[in-house]
Write a protein that holds these residues in place. Structure first.
Motif, short mmCIF file in Angstrom:
data_model
loop_
_atom_site.label_atom_id
_atom_site.label_comp_id
_atom_site.label_asym_id
_atom_site.label_seq_id
_atom_site.Cartn_x
_atom_site.Cartn_y
_atom_site.Cartn_z
N TYR A 220 0.73 -1.29 -0.12
CA TYR A 220 0.03 0.11 -0.09
C TYR A 220 0.98 1.39 -0.12
CZ TYR A 220 -3.14 3.64 1.78
OH TYR A 220 -3.80 4.74 1.92
N SER B 101 2.18 1.96 -3.56
CA SER B 101 1.55 2.22 -4.61
C SER B 101 0.16 3.13 -4.23
CB SER B 101 1.07 0.91 -5.35
OG SER B 101 0.59 0.11 -4.18
N LYS B 102 0.13 3.63 -3.20
CA LYS B 102 -0.96 4.36 -2.57
C LYS B 102 -1.35 5.51 -3.41
CE LYS B 102 1.09 7.34 0.52
NZ LYS B 102 1.04 8.05 1.70
N ASP C 57 -2.05 5.28 -6.63
CA ASP C 57 -3.03 4.71 -7.64
C ASP C 57 -4.33 4.82 -7.15
OD1 ASP C 57 -0.74 4.25 -9.08
OD2 ASP C 57 -0.84 2.06 -8.64
N LEU C 58 -4.49 5.25 -5.71
CA LEU C 58 -5.97 5.13 -5.25
C LEU C 58 -6.36 6.71 -5.49
CD1 LEU C 58 -7.40 3.10 -3.87
CD2 LEU C 58 -6.62 3.75 -1.69
N ARG D 243 1.37 -6.31 -4.16
CA ARG D 243 1.00 -5.41 -5.05
C ARG D 243 0.20 -5.51 -6.10
NH1 ARG D 243 6.14 -1.43 -6.02
NH2 ARG D 243 4.53 0.01 -6.62
N LYS D 244 0.32 -6.72 -6.74
CA LYS D 244 -0.76 -7.32 -7.80
C LYS D 244 -2.04 -7.35 -7.20
CE LYS D 244 2.52 -9.63 -10.88
NZ LYS D 244 2.97 -10.82 -11.35
N LEU E 91 -3.43 -5.93 -4.35
CA LEU E 91 -4.09 -4.76 -4.34
C LEU E 91 -4.57 -3.82 -5.38
CD1 LEU E 91 -2.13 -2.78 -1.49
CD2 LEU E 91 -4.38 -3.73 -1.53
N SER E 92 -3.77 -4.07 -6.63
CA SER E 92 -4.06 -3.40 -7.82
C SER E 92 -5.40 -3.96 -8.59
CB SER E 92 -2.85 -3.78 -8.71
OG SER E 92 -3.31 -2.91 -10.07
N TRP F 140 -8.50 -2.98 -6.51
CA TRP F 140 -8.87 -1.58 -6.67
C TRP F 140 -9.47 -1.26 -8.03
CZ3 TRP F 140 -3.69 0.99 -4.71
CH2 TRP F 140 -3.55 0.96 -3.22
N ALA F 141 -9.06 -2.12 -8.95
CA ALA F 141 -9.54 -1.90 -10.39
C ALA F 141 -10.97 -2.58 -10.47
CB ALA F 141 -8.77 -2.80 -11.57
N LYS G 108 -9.81 3.29 -8.64
CA LYS G 108 -8.32 3.84 -9.01
C LYS G 108 -8.32 5.06 -9.53
CE LYS G 108 -5.00 0.41 -10.61
NZ LYS G 108 -4.06 -0.44 -11.50
#
Length: 132
Positions: free
Chosen positions: A85, A88-89, A91-92, A115-116, A118-119, A122-123, A128
């Motif tokens: 998080y 890559s936060k 991206d949120l 990371r994958k 979480l991504s 979110w998608a 995102k």
RNA sequence: CCGGCAAGACGUUGUGAACGCCUUGCCGGAUGGUGGGGGAGGGGAGGAACUUCCGAACUCCAUACGGCAAGGCGCCGGUCCAAAGUCCCCCCAUUGUUUCCUUGGGGAAAAAAUGGGAGGGACCAUAGGCCGGGGGUUCAGGGCCACAUCCCUGAGCCACGGAAAGUGCAACAGAAAGUAUACCGCCGGGGGCCGUAAGGCCUCAGGUAAGGGUGAAAAGGUGCGGUAAGAGCGCACCGUCCCCCCCCAAUUUUUCCGCACGAAAAAGAGGGGGGGGAGCAUUGCAAACCCCGCCCGGAGCAAGGCCAAACAUGCGUUAAGGACUGCCCGUCCCUCGCCCGAAAGGGUGGAAGCGCAGAGUGGGCCGCACAAGAUAAAUGAUCCUCCAGGCGUCGCAAGGCGCUGGACAGAAUUCGGGGUACAGUCCGUGAUC
RNA sequence: GGGCAAGUGGCGGAACUGGUAGACGCGCAGGUCUCAAAAACCUGUGAUCUCACGGUCGUGAGGGUUCGAUUCCCUCCUUGCCCA
């Protein structure tokens, strides 16, 4: 402010907000994770948000079940998700408050997989940040 | 070389690079105060942090002293013992007091209080660990050809006071299972039948614990006597139990001595020998109740103390009340706000505010750390490097290069012991050369 | 963090103070009934070896006490509950 920081204010810290996100947030799930999300201005849950949520900034809450394993396994999963998080936060969407709950038997073993995962969730929840 | 069995040590390494987290005091700025943010530093998991099987500190409960109940422990001796803690002593600092010296400043001493001290001593082990000694029990071998008992040697196991204080239990099998018992058998006697007789068969009331069989366990053993048959019924030897004396005994205590060495005395789990007594009354189980001796008040840091917030409700207060009713609802009157109206009146809405108490709820601070320490709960991830291991490859070899790769497990008041998990390494043990 | 409780066939749940383990119910399998099914009724049902008779092992795991342990004691494992 540092770019990849993760201070105490970036976490969900009190029971009221946890209860609010659990009851009002949009629930979505993938194979490994379950997530409750609450974004002011996006969905109707955000509209009813109390002041604690409305004052901006992304926040993360983690719930790790005892079914995950012993204290070592639980801590490791929590740290991996937190690190993912942190990196890559942005991206949120801004102002998003999310609670992430790994399912029992979740297959996250290293940072890349975290990371994958979480991504992907979110998608699926469509929170995102499109500008990035 | 084998092995992880016995004892112990370490548990990949590095003040490495850059990112991130927790915490601590410092700096500068700002402020009435507080909080947040900034800067450069310090510190940041374990031998088991796991378990919660024991114990200690600490806190509260009517200071909890004595007794009873409940619970726990139980051969003898030594040793290991606590950065926790309690008490005592010592040292240092501060404070005021008293006394003394001295030229008003000050100095010295005394006792006291408070604080500090990686200072010294005492206390503290109840299924603890280790070492030594004793005892019991099971198995194997031997004394011994066989059986029983006993003895010796070795190995394993034992929470190892008392079974002659009492109670209880001992399934099934078996005649009988704890004041023993009479199924078969054995024995003599009475009666009946058969038989020439010896005797046999049936039956009645008895005697018997030697033989049989059952069982985990059958009531001392062997021999002689004894008897109708038998029996510790009697005797001898062995075994068992009780009393007395002597010797041995790991070790401990006391005294003598300035200390050590040494000497003397006493105690000592038990063991051995001798003497006397008991005819056996005394099966096993107390991790069954129990008896004896010793220990023990209970609950636990989610203990416990403090702080502010907010609400049901109650009381007081203010104009915010009264009547009908057993109570609620409801209705009516009064009062207050708003609207319509010139007014009378009508419509509509409200049951509040403040103060105090406050079950429950959810927070914060202390407890809480002499350099880990939070309360959605920090110690992570990437790269380099170190140490073993595995695979591939080059090399005669030493070794080089590349890839791979690291057990069990995560502090929440602190400390000690036990138990359990564990990759690999060191050390040492064992066997062989 | 601290304090407790409980583990028995596939499931729920018995076995009273130690003495034949699996009562009873659900489920499952087979049978009767039916054109077929359901319901009802009957029989069986822990594992393993055996054609059978029968043997051995079985109460979370491992030890101990006892002639004998589901039961008593100890150590682990798993699950659950309570405490501001």
């Amino acid at each position: 402010m540092k770019k990849f920081s993760f201070t105490r204010n970036a976490r969900l810290r009190c029971r009221k907000i946890f209860d609010f996100v659990f009851s009002e947030g949009e629930k979505s799930s993938t194979r490994d994770l379950v997530m409750w999300a609450c974004v002011p201005g996006l969905n109707k849950a955000g509209a009813k948000a109390p002041g604690l949520i409305a004052n901006g900034g992304r926040r993360l809450g983690l719930v790790i079940s005892k079914k995950t394993g012993g204290a070592v396994q639980r801590n490791r999963l929590k740290r991996l998700l937190r690190e993912a998080y942190r990196l890559s936060k942005y991206d949120l969407l801004d102002g998003a408050h999310i609670i992430v709950y790994p399912k029992a038997g979740c297959a996250i073993n290293n940072l890349l997989e975290a990371r994958k995962a979480l991504s992907a969730i979110w998608a699926r929840a469509k929170i995102k940040n499109a500008e990035r």
